[in-house]
Design an enzyme around this catalytic site. Structure first.
Site, PDB file in Angstrom:
ATOM      1  N   HIS B 122       0.879  -1.171   0.000  1.00  0.00           N
ATOM      2  CA  HIS B 122       0.000   0.000   0.000  1.00  0.00           C
ATOM      3  C   HIS B 122       0.920   1.226   0.000  1.00  0.00           C
ATOM      4  O   HIS B 122       2.016   1.163   0.548  1.00  0.00           O
ATOM      5  CB  HIS B 122      -0.833  -0.052   1.285  1.00  0.00           C
ATOM      6  CG  HIS B 122      -1.910   0.972   1.389  1.00  0.00           C
ATOM      7  ND1 HIS B 122      -1.655   2.292   1.681  1.00  0.00           N
ATOM      8  CD2 HIS B 122      -3.244   0.869   1.257  1.00  0.00           C
ATOM      9  CE1 HIS B 122      -2.811   2.952   1.724  1.00  0.00           C
ATOM     10  NE2 HIS B 122      -3.787   2.119   1.469  1.00  0.00           N
ATOM     11  N   ASP B 199       3.229  -4.243   8.278  1.00  0.00           N
ATOM     12  CA  ASP B 199       2.016  -3.460   8.067  1.00  0.00           C
ATOM     13  C   ASP B 199       0.841  -4.425   8.198  1.00  0.00           C
ATOM     14  O   ASP B 199       0.592  -5.235   7.308  1.00  0.00           O
ATOM     15  CB  ASP B 199       2.089  -2.830   6.668  1.00  0.00           C
ATOM     16  CG  ASP B 199       0.762  -2.226   6.229  1.00  0.00           C
ATOM     17  OD1 ASP B 199      -0.218  -2.325   6.981  1.00  0.00           O
ATOM     18  OD2 ASP B 199       0.724  -1.663   5.120  1.00  0.00           O
ATOM     19  N   GLN B 202      -4.429  -4.856   7.127  1.00  0.00           N
ATOM     20  CA  GLN B 202      -5.493  -5.754   6.656  1.00  0.00           C
ATOM     21  C   GLN B 202      -5.571  -7.045   7.467  1.00  0.00           C
ATOM     22  O   GLN B 202      -6.445  -7.878   7.195  1.00  0.00           O
ATOM     23  CB  GLN B 202      -5.278  -6.101   5.169  1.00  0.00           C
ATOM     24  CG  GLN B 202      -5.366  -4.930   4.225  1.00  0.00           C
ATOM     25  CD  GLN B 202      -6.732  -4.256   4.218  1.00  0.00           C
ATOM     26  OE1 GLN B 202      -7.732  -4.823   4.663  1.00  0.00           O
ATOM     27  NE2 GLN B 202      -6.767  -3.030   3.741  1.00  0.00           N
ATOM     28  N   LYS B 225     -10.223  -0.243  10.471  1.00  0.00           N
ATOM     29  CA  LYS B 225     -10.455  -1.404   9.606  1.00  0.00           C
ATOM     30  C   LYS B 225     -10.836  -2.635  10.424  1.00  0.00           C
ATOM     31  O   LYS B 225     -10.975  -3.733   9.892  1.00  0.00           O
ATOM     32  CB  LYS B 225      -9.204  -1.703   8.769  1.00  0.00           C
ATOM     33  CG  LYS B 225      -8.888  -0.619   7.728  1.00  0.00           C
ATOM     34  CD  LYS B 225      -7.715  -1.037   6.866  1.00  0.00           C
ATOM     35  CE  LYS B 225      -6.995   0.125   6.227  1.00  0.00           C
ATOM     36  NZ  LYS B 225      -7.642   0.642   5.037  1.00  0.00           N
ATOM     37  N   CYS B 363      -4.686   2.433  -3.651  1.00  0.00           N
ATOM     38  CA  CYS B 363      -3.438   2.921  -3.051  1.00  0.00           C
ATOM     39  C   CYS B 363      -2.299   1.926  -3.253  1.00  0.00           C
ATOM     40  O   CYS B 363      -1.442   1.770  -2.373  1.00  0.00           O
ATOM     41  CB  CYS B 363      -3.607   3.231  -1.561  1.00  0.00           C
ATOM     42  SG  CYS B 363      -4.786   4.542  -1.254  1.00  0.00           S
TER      43      CYS B 363
END
Lengths: 147, 406
Positions: B122, B199, B202, B225, B363
């Protein structure tokens, strides 16, 4: 909203874009892109005695950006370069909401894009071709040869 | 037909999300919906407890501080960090990564060094590193990928590890939905004393996360999220590393003592939380973690896999769409291109049928460039979605084809 946006006239220009051409001779550096969706357009104009005699485009994009390029090319062809410049600036102002959408009434079939003015996320779709053409016109008016 | 393939009481759960009655919400990778108890925790805080934290000597201030720090403990527990000193509240994944990129680079990155990332990232886990590379005259190097976009683990050892100062990779791709082999990156990197940032935007709230088992050095994720409020996020950092980093932003709360020409800084985690924090956001995030934990993260993860499998089977026979990820291992995220319909037009059509999907590059422009497609449409599922919603999607897609084909 969908029906207001995707009217028959718009879909017709999307399926059968007018003045579409293979512009592979134009360098990629002159592609105008919408970075959010990858839509891309190349524009080529010819002029005789300050009159825009042809506007050709090669558009990869959604129904709105393709139809906008097609409708634009039909509407502005045959007009004086300075008038074309004024019309582009007026169209962009209407789309950005700086002028009311009833100003589109003089833009013939382009009135079908009035719904886009209410959708900020689709604004770039409708205006991509116009920015590309403005770039060509500004070069033409200033006498600078395009690369 | 609804299939009873999950142990989760989905129809009961959906009552916690009134907004789900208004549309089929398939844009969960952008932001999830929030349960009523998270929403209520926000208004309750403003109605009953609103005060600043850490320095207000009155009962409201004490209550607010206790709730804020309680939320930090919930986060620690949620990701199994060793101590609350390792939990920094941020405004989201982007903020968390920028914090690490900026503070870590200032201390550890010099001219000629490199930063290991991937082309799957991303923008939030790529652009901050580009900025640092440019500022420090360092370079980015990329994890070699196989044709199926998984990490080429055999090529990992050949990377110029002697120049790499930090690795930053995503846990689950926000475009492909595949879980990356972060274990291989972490073990190679640690073999060369290189710290790794994960990261987890998600993956947090979608699959179980245990930072100690994962053995990562930094973990960044967003609250919004995973059923938490917008504008919330977390940076986990290994305490000994965080201790070594200089402050990221200056201001109130991050100081120990200030003179007119110099300052000393607060201990962790306050050192990295300058200014009045998003107190109510952190409290809401704590509530969201409570909510998810009550359902069970493993049950949530299983539910997403069950739904993904249903989506996979419901759509694979549609010849007109091509999925970016072709394996069956996607974790609730399906990006695809349609042979005729532009992603924007498809998203607009589906919206007219009250189905929310995402269209664009999500993104992740480098990934789209690598795949040579300008944009894609994306469906992203969460545990509260249903099989019948997927059936609706399929029907609406067929309708869109009829509309755009003629």
């Amino acid at each position: 909203m969908f029906d207001e946006l995707y009217q028959e006239i718009l879909m017709d220009h999307y399926r059968h874009p007018r003045n579409a051409a293979d512009l592979s001779h134009i360098p990629d550096s002159r592609i105008h892109e919408n970075p959010t969706c990858g839509d891309a357009i190349k524009i080529e104009i010819t002029s005789v005695n300050e009159m825009v005699t042809s506007i050709q485009h090669e558009t990869y994009g959604c129904a709105i950006s393709t139809a906008s390029a097609s409708l634009m090319s039909e509407y502005l062809k045959g007009k004086n370069v300075f008038q074309v410049q004024e019309e582009i600036i007026k169209f962009l102002k209407i789309m950005r909401g700086e002028l009311p959408t009833d100003n589109l009434d003089t833009f013939e079939d382009l009135v079908c894009l009035a719904g886009v003015a209410k959708l900020p996320v689709r604004l770039k779709c409708a205006t991509l071709a116009w920015h590309a053409l403005l770039d060509c016109i500004l070069h033409l008016v200033s006498g600078v040869t395009l690369p | 037909m609804e299939q009873l393939t999950s142990v989760l009481p989905v129809h009961t759960i959906r009552k916690d999300f009134p907004i789900l009655d208004t549309c089929v919400y398939f844009d969960n990778a952008a932001t999830s919906q929030k349960p009523v108890e998270v929403i209520n925790s926000i208004s309750n805080f403003y109605k009953n407890t609103n005060a600043n934290v850490h320095r207000s000597i009155h009962r409201l201030g004490e209550k607010a501080t206790a709730k804020y720090e309680d939320a930090r403990e919930r986060v620690r527990n949620f990701i199994n960090a060793r101590s609350v000193q390792e939990i920094i509240f941020t405004s989201g994944t982007t903020d968390s990564i920028n914090l690490v990129a900026s503070a870590f680079a200032e201390k550890f990155i010099n001219e000629g060094d490199s930063i290991l990332v991937t082309e799957l990232e991303h923008h939030s886990n790529l652009v901050p590193w580009q900025l640092i590379a440019s500022r420090k005259k360092a370079t980015l190097c990329f994890v070699p990928l196989r044709d199926d976009l998984s990490y080429d683990t055999e090529a990992l050892e050949k990377l110029p590890w002697h120049t790499i100062k930090i690795a930053a990779v995503s846990h689950i791709s926000n475009v492909l939905g595949i879980e990356n082999n972060i274990k291989s990156i972490i073990s190679h990197a640690h073999g060369h004393d290189v710290p790794v940032l994960i990261d987890a935007a998600q993956s947090a709230g979608h699959i179980p996360i245990d930072v100690q088992a994962m053995d990562c050095d930094f973990l960044a994720f967003s609250g919004h999220k995973m059923c938490g409020p917008l504008g919330t996020g977390v940076l986990y950092g290994r305490e000994r590393l965080l201790e070594q980093l200089p402050p990221y932003r200056g201001g109130g709360d991050m100081i120990h003592s200030v003179w007119k020409d110099k300052s000393s800084y607060a201990h962790l985690p306050c050192k990295f939380e300058a200014g009045t924090p998003n107190i109510v956001g952190a409290i809401g995030l704590g509530k969201a973690m409570n909510y998810l934990s009550r359902i069970g993260i493993t049950a949530i993860s299983d539910r997403i896999y069950t739904l993904s499998d249903y989506f996979y089977k419901a759509t694979r026979d549609i010849d007109s769409i091509q999925f970016l990820e072709t394996s069956e291992k996607t974790h609730g995220i399906f990006s695809f291109v349609h042979k005729i319909i532009h992603p924007h037009d498809l998203a607009q059509y589906l919206d007219s049928r009250e189905i929310a999907i995402r269209a664009g590059h999500h993104c992740a422009q480098p990934l789209h460039r690598m795949l040579k497609i300008p944009a894609s449409a994306r469906v992203s599922l969460y545990f509260y979605n249903t099989e019948s919603e997927i059936d609706c999607f399929r029907t609406a897609l067929e309708e869109a084809e009829r509309f755009f084909y003629v």
